[in-house]
Design a protein around this motif. Sequence first.
Motif, PDB file in Angstrom:
ATOM      1  N   LYS A 136     142.255  16.847 -48.387  1.00 39.81           N
ATOM      2  CA  LYS A 136     141.682  15.933 -47.395  1.00 39.81           C
ATOM      3  C   LYS A 136     140.974  16.821 -46.381  1.00 39.81           C
ATOM      4  O   LYS A 136     141.593  17.706 -45.779  1.00 39.81           O
ATOM      5  N   GLU A 183     139.040  16.950 -42.834  1.00 37.70           N
ATOM      6  CA  GLU A 183     138.897  16.195 -41.586  1.00 37.70           C
ATOM      7  C   GLU A 183     137.955  16.981 -40.684  1.00 37.70           C
ATOM      8  O   GLU A 183     138.263  18.080 -40.254  1.00 37.70           O
ATOM      9  N   TYR A 188     132.895   9.538 -48.105  1.00 39.97           N
ATOM     10  CA  TYR A 188     133.571   9.850 -46.850  1.00 39.97           C
ATOM     11  C   TYR A 188     133.791   8.582 -46.040  1.00 39.97           C
ATOM     12  O   TYR A 188     133.220   7.536 -46.307  1.00 39.97           O
ATOM     13  N   THR A 189     134.616   8.726 -45.021  1.00 38.04           N
ATOM     14  CA  THR A 189     134.846   7.677 -44.039  1.00 38.04           C
ATOM     15  C   THR A 189     134.593   8.283 -42.665  1.00 38.04           C
ATOM     16  O   THR A 189     134.995   9.414 -42.413  1.00 38.04           O
ATOM     17  N   MET A 231     135.225  12.514 -39.408  1.00 43.54           N
ATOM     18  CA  MET A 231     134.895  12.198 -40.802  1.00 43.54           C
ATOM     19  C   MET A 231     136.050  12.654 -41.681  1.00 43.54           C
ATOM     20  O   MET A 231     136.559  13.761 -41.511  1.00 43.54           O
ATOM     21  N   ALA A 253     137.269  13.013 -45.841  1.00 47.92           N
ATOM     22  CA  ALA A 253     136.829  12.993 -47.235  1.00 47.92           C
ATOM     23  C   ALA A 253     137.928  13.616 -48.087  1.00 47.92           C
ATOM     24  O   ALA A 253     138.560  14.598 -47.679  1.00 47.92           O
TER      25      ALA A 253
END
Length: 101
Positions: free
Chosen positions: A9, A11, A35-36, A63, A65
């Motif tokens: 993950k 960040e 992604y978020t 972000m 991912a």
Amino acid sequence: KREGQKMYKAEISSNQSSQENTIELLNERIQNFQYTIIPEVYGSGINTKKFGDTVWPEMNFVMFAYVEENEALLIKETIEELKKRFPREGISVFFTKSEDL
């Protein structure tokens, strides 16, 4: 996920002013990058505060991912490049190993 690949993950956090450049570079370097983004993040760092108010008007974005190991290395390289390009934006990236249950 390919069989046997370690997953991470990623960040990423930074000032909103670098968000567009961050997305653009990662999309160029990682095929089908998913992604978020949390677009408005408040916080206090070592050198500045970002609360989106009249005293501390700036804000960050975050972000997330989930990526394979080779993509994590590309993200790390990309963030290092962005830090050189935008040294005052507080760009950071952290990785955590991710496992399926």
